[in-house]
Enzyme design. Structure first.
Site, mmCIF file in Angstrom:
data_model
loop_
_atom_site.group_PDB
_atom_site.id
_atom_site.type_symbol
_atom_site.label_atom_id
_atom_site.label_comp_id
_atom_site.label_asym_id
_atom_site.label_seq_id
_atom_site.Cartn_x
_atom_site.Cartn_y
_atom_site.Cartn_z
ATOM 1 N N ASP A 15 48.821 -1.683 63.251
ATOM 2 C CA ASP A 15 48.773 -2.349 61.945
ATOM 3 C C ASP A 15 49.880 -1.935 60.970
ATOM 4 O O ASP A 15 50.151 -2.638 60.002
ATOM 5 C CB ASP A 15 47.422 -2.096 61.267
ATOM 6 C CG ASP A 15 46.290 -2.869 61.925
ATOM 7 O OD1 ASP A 15 46.583 -3.675 62.829
ATOM 8 O OD2 ASP A 15 45.133 -2.672 61.536
ATOM 9 N N GLN A 27 48.144 -8.057 71.731
ATOM 10 C CA GLN A 27 49.059 -7.314 70.851
ATOM 11 C C GLN A 27 48.873 -5.797 70.961
ATOM 12 O O GLN A 27 49.692 -5.012 70.502
ATOM 13 C CB GLN A 27 48.832 -7.725 69.391
ATOM 14 C CG GLN A 27 49.204 -9.167 69.123
ATOM 15 C CD GLN A 27 48.524 -9.696 67.872
ATOM 16 O OE1 GLN A 27 49.123 -9.715 66.806
ATOM 17 N NE2 GLN A 27 47.285 -10.121 67.979
ATOM 18 N N GLU A 32 45.023 -11.825 60.490
ATOM 19 C CA GLU A 32 43.565 -11.980 60.637
ATOM 20 C C GLU A 32 42.812 -11.652 59.349
ATOM 21 O O GLU A 32 41.733 -12.176 59.111
ATOM 22 C CB GLU A 32 43.033 -11.110 61.788
ATOM 23 C CG GLU A 32 43.156 -9.628 61.564
ATOM 24 C CD GLU A 32 42.416 -8.791 62.615
ATOM 25 O OE1 GLU A 32 42.943 -7.751 63.006
ATOM 26 O OE2 GLU A 32 41.318 -9.184 63.021
ATOM 27 N N VAL A 90 51.669 17.677 74.244
ATOM 28 C CA VAL A 90 51.404 18.616 75.342
ATOM 29 C C VAL A 90 52.657 19.444 75.653
ATOM 30 O O VAL A 90 52.613 20.672 75.717
ATOM 31 C CB VAL A 90 50.923 17.845 76.605
ATOM 32 C CG1 VAL A 90 50.839 18.767 77.816
ATOM 33 C CG2 VAL A 90 49.571 17.203 76.322
HETATM 34 O O1 F6P Z 1 43.477 -1.348 63.734
HETATM 35 C C1 F6P Z 1 44.065 -1.987 64.809
HETATM 36 C C2 F6P Z 1 43.367 -3.274 65.114
HETATM 37 O O2 F6P Z 1 43.981 -3.846 66.247
HETATM 38 C C3 F6P Z 1 43.298 -4.276 63.967
HETATM 39 O O3 F6P Z 1 44.485 -5.009 63.815
HETATM 40 C C4 F6P Z 1 42.123 -5.112 64.377
HETATM 41 O O4 F6P Z 1 41.517 -5.718 63.262
HETATM 42 C C5 F6P Z 1 41.190 -4.113 64.987
HETATM 43 O O5 F6P Z 1 42.008 -3.038 65.437
HETATM 44 C C6 F6P Z 1 40.383 -4.633 66.149
HETATM 45 O O6 F6P Z 1 39.571 -3.604 66.620
HETATM 46 P P1 F6P Z 1 38.679 -3.680 67.923
HETATM 47 O O7 F6P Z 1 39.587 -3.618 69.111
HETATM 48 O O8 F6P Z 1 37.790 -2.485 67.840
HETATM 49 O O9 F6P Z 1 37.958 -4.977 67.868
#
Ligand code: F6P
Length: 331
Positions: A136, A263, A231, A32
């Protein structure tokens, strides 16, 4: 870039899309303020592609982005839009942008966001520059993505706390961190938190290795351990890995913690505020210079523009030195 052949932009819009990431607000603010500094009008699209389709678009002034540089989340809100995956949805979005006279876009998000941005650019040719916003850190074309550093620090704080209770009770903790296809948060919080083992999707993991590590630790009278599991690890999340391991070490007191969405929140670290600010600024300057269909990233501390296509299809593997270091330091 030949600025004489490019008509000068007058009005741009910015949006955040996909998973939110700390530092997105710093990036919006930089977009902005850089736009206004250059005499552009700037609009904010709320809830990413969903808001684009609905025409949920508001004019932003300098004050609209006051007092947000330190805030987590995104003032523009975010969403994952199924409708934008359809040609009909994208047509509606383009029509809305035309109604508002938008001539350029800044897309802040991760690979889902840029997949949409690339298709949209190819269909309608609206100049778009991206800024990598995702915890990520899985985008090619930038050393770090906005939000990653904060997420690692959040994970690390949790790992430290779990270490205290693990030690007091002689327990094995499997801690799951985010990273759908990427082990960046896992490897960095593993090294920083002194994990006994880190499991990431980029490297084939094996349950045997986990069992060997734990047995080795027991034989050396090491009675507590932290195992970080990304994960997206092929053996499953922390719960699944712990379940598989338990039957081979029935005497171990095993606990599982999934750090989850904590996180994604929180006040961004200095690094994320500065990265967000630099890349928001670079995105607008890129648009002004006639760049399109690219992401602004930082490589070796220099701004680099990488085609969306490359950010999506090229890999950004975890540096082998980090994997080696995690292994050496855990012995
Ligand atoms: O892409 C970021 C992220 O936090 C990933 O690490 C995770 O798998 C995903 O988003 C989770 O997404 P949501 O909040 O839509 O469940």
């Amino acid at each position: 870039m030949n600025s004489t052949t490019e008509p000068r932009l007058k009005r741009i819009a910015v949006f955040t899309s996909g998973g939110d990431a700390p530092g997105m607000n710093a990036c919006i603010r930089a977009v902005v303020r850089t736009a206004l500094y250059n005499g552009l009008e700037v609009y904010g699209i709320r809830r990413g592609y969903t808001g684009m389709i609905r025409g949920d678009i508001v004019k932003l002034e300098s004050q609209s982005v006051s007092n947000i540089v330190q805030r987590g989340g995104t003032i523009l809100k975010s969403a994952r839009s199924d409708e934008f995956r359809t040609a009909e949805g994208r047509k509606k979005a383009y029509e809305q942008l035309q109604t508002f006279g938008i001539e350029g876009l800044v897309a802040i998000g991760g690979n889902g966001t840029f997949t949409g941005a690339e298709i949209f650019y190819n269909e309608y040719g609206l100049p778009t520059v991206g800024a990598p916003g995702t915890i990520d850190n899985d985008l090619y074309g930038t050393d770090y993505t906005i939000g990653f550093d904060t997420a690692v620090n959040t994970a690390l704080e949790a790992v430290d706390k779990i270490r205290d209770t693990a030690d007091s009770h002689d327990r094995i903790f499997f801690i799951e961190v985010m990273g759908r296809d990427s082990g960046y948060i896992a490897i960095q919080s593993g090294i920083g938190g002194g994990a006994e083992l880190v499991m990431v999707p980029e490297v084939a993991s094996s349950i045997e290795e986990v069992i060997e590590t734990l047995k080795g630790n027991f034989s050396r009278s090491k009675t507590s351990s932290i195992i970080i599991v990304a994960e997206g690890d092929e053996e499953g999340g922390a719960q699944e890995v712990a379940h598989k391991v338990k039957e081979y070490v029935p005497y171990a007191d095993i606990k599982v913690t999934n750090l989850g969405h904590i996180q994604r929140g929180g006040s961004p670290t200095a690094s994320d505020r500065i990265l967000g600010s630099r890349l928001g600024n670079a995105a607008v300057e890129g648009l002004l210079a006639g760049r399109k269909n690219v992401m602004a990233g930082l490589i070796n501390n220099e701004v680099v523009y990488t085609p969306f296509r490359d950010t999506l299809i090229k890999q950004k593997p975890i540096h082998p030195d980090l994997l080696r270091l995690a292994e050496i330091l855990s012995t």
